[in-house]
Design a protein around this motif. Structure first.
Motif, PDB file in Angstrom:
ATOM      1  N   GLY A 211       2.307  52.690  13.886  1.00 33.47           N
ATOM      2  CA  GLY A 211       3.203  53.823  13.981  1.00 33.47           C
ATOM      3  C   GLY A 211       4.448  53.876  12.978  1.00 33.47           C
TER       4      GLY A 211
ATOM      5  N   LEU B 147      -3.537  64.471  22.100  1.00 33.12           N
ATOM      6  CA  LEU B 147      -2.586  65.344  21.430  1.00 33.12           C
ATOM      7  C   LEU B 147      -2.897  66.805  21.038  1.00 33.12           C
ATOM      8  CD1 LEU B 147      -0.610  62.664  19.731  1.00 33.12           C
ATOM      9  CD2 LEU B 147       0.005  63.372  21.899  1.00 33.12           C
TER      10      LEU B 147
ATOM     11  N   ALA C 250       4.380  56.467  17.239  1.00 34.73           N
ATOM     12  CA  ALA C 250       2.706  56.631  17.396  1.00 34.73           C
ATOM     13  C   ALA C 250       2.256  57.123  15.873  1.00 34.73           C
ATOM     14  CB  ALA C 250       2.664  57.762  18.697  1.00 34.73           C
TER      15      ALA C 250
ATOM     16  N   GLY D 261       7.707  61.514  18.571  1.00 33.41           N
ATOM     17  CA  GLY D 261       6.453  62.344  18.155  1.00 33.41           C
ATOM     18  C   GLY D 261       5.474  61.504  17.694  1.00 33.41           C
ATOM     19  N   VAL D 262       4.987  62.105  16.582  1.00 33.83           N
ATOM     20  CA  VAL D 262       3.634  61.074  16.190  1.00 33.83           C
ATOM     21  C   VAL D 262       3.495  61.478  14.527  1.00 33.83           C
ATOM     22  CG1 VAL D 262       2.140  63.280  16.790  1.00 33.83           C
ATOM     23  CG2 VAL D 262       1.171  60.842  16.500  1.00 33.83           C
TER      24      VAL D 262
ATOM     25  N   ARG E 162       8.597  65.592  18.564  1.00 36.05           N
ATOM     26  CA  ARG E 162       8.253  66.175  19.969  1.00 36.05           C
ATOM     27  C   ARG E 162       9.268  67.471  19.884  1.00 36.05           C
ATOM     28  NH1 ARG E 162       8.545  61.929  24.935  1.00 36.05           N
ATOM     29  NH2 ARG E 162       6.945  63.422  25.662  1.00 36.05           N
TER      30      ARG E 162
ATOM     31  N   ASN F 261       1.553  55.732  22.722  1.00 36.58           N
ATOM     32  CA  ASN F 261       3.106  55.732  22.557  1.00 36.58           C
ATOM     33  C   ASN F 261       3.821  57.339  22.073  1.00 36.58           C
ATOM     34  OD1 ASN F 261       3.253  53.083  22.878  1.00 36.58           O
ATOM     35  ND2 ASN F 261       3.667  52.688  20.749  1.00 36.58           N
ATOM     36  N   ALA F 262       2.622  58.304  22.263  1.00 35.72           N
ATOM     37  CA  ALA F 262       3.471  59.526  21.780  1.00 35.72           C
ATOM     38  C   ALA F 262       3.803  60.143  22.898  1.00 35.72           C
ATOM     39  CB  ALA F 262       2.330  60.338  21.412  1.00 35.72           C
TER      40      ALA F 262
ATOM     41  N   ILE G  91      -4.250  58.523  21.709  1.00 37.51           N
ATOM     42  CA  ILE G  91      -3.056  58.117  21.014  1.00 37.51           C
ATOM     43  C   ILE G  91      -2.127  57.558  21.877  1.00 37.51           C
ATOM     44  CG2 ILE G  91      -1.307  58.901  19.318  1.00 37.51           C
ATOM     45  CD1 ILE G  91      -4.358  59.353  18.309  1.00 37.51           C
TER      46      ILE G  91
ATOM     47  N   GLY H 148      -1.383  59.221  15.039  1.00 38.21           N
ATOM     48  CA  GLY H 148      -2.492  60.149  15.218  1.00 38.21           C
ATOM     49  C   GLY H 148      -3.787  60.241  14.391  1.00 38.21           C
TER      50      GLY H 148
ATOM     51  N   SER I 111       9.482  58.349  23.038  1.00 35.82           N
ATOM     52  CA  SER I 111       8.708  58.825  21.856  1.00 35.82           C
ATOM     53  C   SER I 111       9.207  59.565  20.983  1.00 35.82           C
ATOM     54  CB  SER I 111       7.451  59.184  22.471  1.00 35.82           C
ATOM     55  OG  SER I 111       6.542  58.366  23.161  1.00 35.82           O
TER      56      SER I 111
ATOM     57  N   GLU J  11       1.286  67.719  24.536  1.00 34.32           N
ATOM     58  CA  GLU J  11       0.683  66.235  24.996  1.00 34.32           C
ATOM     59  C   GLU J  11      -0.206  66.418  26.233  1.00 34.32           C
ATOM     60  OE1 GLU J  11       4.138  64.387  25.706  1.00 34.32           O
ATOM     61  OE2 GLU J  11       4.886  64.537  23.687  1.00 34.32           O
TER      62      GLU J  11
END
Length: 378
Positions: A94, A210, A122, A167-168, A186, A159-160, A157, A124, A165, A193
């Protein structure tokens, strides 16, 4: 091989272990059964400065060694593998791409709040049709005026989707066949999500799919040079494999601790279970397997700290430690007998949490391939 912790790292380990025993242990079972990610304890770890362990002080972290990080991760996993899994995913795949390849502006904007424990990170990668076969990824990034447009889906995925969070960071295929890493916050239009997924174990870890539907990502949210995203991720993944090995050590040690306690209390045929040679041999084998895997894991960590190649050793550590975790937790359930088979038993949680360690961050079959190639096999 120097596995010695600095004075600061010993203090951090004591701090983390005390926090885990005081704050995480009392709520671990309930959060697991409720299938809830306990972000309150993750925030607590952040307030102690422990969510930026591998990040330099310049960007809000502590800049601990890999060995120090592994020691704390093992201690957390011995109490609650789910929380430890969230912590390690945040700390490695992450955070590392931003630390290693992000610009200073990106580090200030996104890495600092992650390192200071105000947000959770996070990455992806995995998709419904692509996991270990990274080159089969279908999520696409198309060039647009002032940025890129993402379309696709990511799967499993972590922790998103928590209230922490940010985002990713997403790995996506480019038109020329290369890959790029893109920061998606996010709330971005077109980014959604899916619901929290239900796995065999790690119930306290937030994992979900996601979806990206014409998500616009400005140029200043591209991590590093477009086209080099795959290499960036693979570089971070090597640290992740050491992390999974440490998770496995903690999971196995937590199960052994429970088995030792139970064997010392449970009476059968007028004697404590721990007095029977069959149980003694099981416990001795479990402890020996953990210790052997521990040396391999800390060795891989020490190589990284020394700036030496560690790809093969990281794969070996992940392979062996995850095997040990599944074997040790199974034996712990066996020692508990019928009680251990019940989900209400504390050892059942560790047993369920162990299996994913042979799958995540590269399956054990992939670890075999990595090791074989590093040995020079064609």
């Amino acid at each position: 091989m120097d596995f010695t912790l600095t004075e600061l790292e010993r203090d951090l380990l004591d701090l983390g272990r005390t926090y885990a025993e005081r704050e995480i242990a009392p709520i671990a079972a309930q959060a697991w059964h409720e299938e809830r990610c306990p972000t309150d304890v993750l925030r607590g770890l952040g307030e102690l400065g422990l969510l930026g362990l591998l990040v330099p002080e310049k960007w809000g972290g502590i800049d601990a060694s890999t060995v120090g990080y592994v020691a704390l991760l093992e201690a957390l996993a011995a109490v609650d593998p789910s929380v430890a899994a969230a912590w390690q995913a945040h700390s490695t795949i992450g955070t590392m791409p931003l630390l290693l390849f992000g610009s200073d502006d990106q580090r200030e904007r996104w890495l600092r709040p992650l390192a200071e424990g105000r947000q959770l990170a996070a990455f992806g990668l995995t998709e419904p049709s692509a996991g270990s076969d990274v080159r089969s990824l279908r999520t696409k990034a198309t060039r647009a005026a002032g940025g890129w447009v993402l379309n696709g889906q990511k799967a499993f995925i972590s922790n998103a989707g928590t209230d922490m969070s940010f985002g990713v960071t997403v790995l996506a295929r480019l038109a020329d066949g290369g890959f790029g890493s893109f920061i998606v916050e996010r709330g971005a239009t077109g980014y959604t999500e899916g619901p929290k997924l239900r796995g065999i174990g790690w119930h306290g870890l937030d994992t979900r799919d996601l979806f990206f539907d014409d998500v616009f990502v400005p140029d200043d949210q591209v991590v590093g040079e477009p086209g080099k995203g795959l290499g960036q991720f693979l570089s971070a993944l090597e640290v992740g494999r050491i992390s999974v090995a440490a998770l496995a050590l903690g999971t196995a040690q937590g199960a052994l601790n429970l088995a030792l306690e139970y064997a010392g209390q449970r009476e059968q045929f007028g004697a404590k279970l721990s007095s029977f040679q069959a149980i003694q041999f099981k416990l001795a084998d479990m402890a020996t397997q953990i210790e052997a895997a521990r040396w391999l894991t800390y060795y891989a960590a020490s190589l990284r700290d020394a700036g030496k190649p560690f790809k093969k050793e990281a794969a070996m550590a992940k392979l062996q430690a995850s095997r040990v975790a599944t074997a040790v937790t199974s034996e712990a359930v066996q020692i508990f007998g019928g009680t251990g088979y019940m989900l209400e038993s504390p050892v059942a949680r560790f047993y369920c949490d162990a299996k994913v360690l042979e799958i995540g961050e590269g399956t054990n079959e992939i670890q075999h391939l990595v090791i074989a190639r590093e040995l020079g096999c064609a």
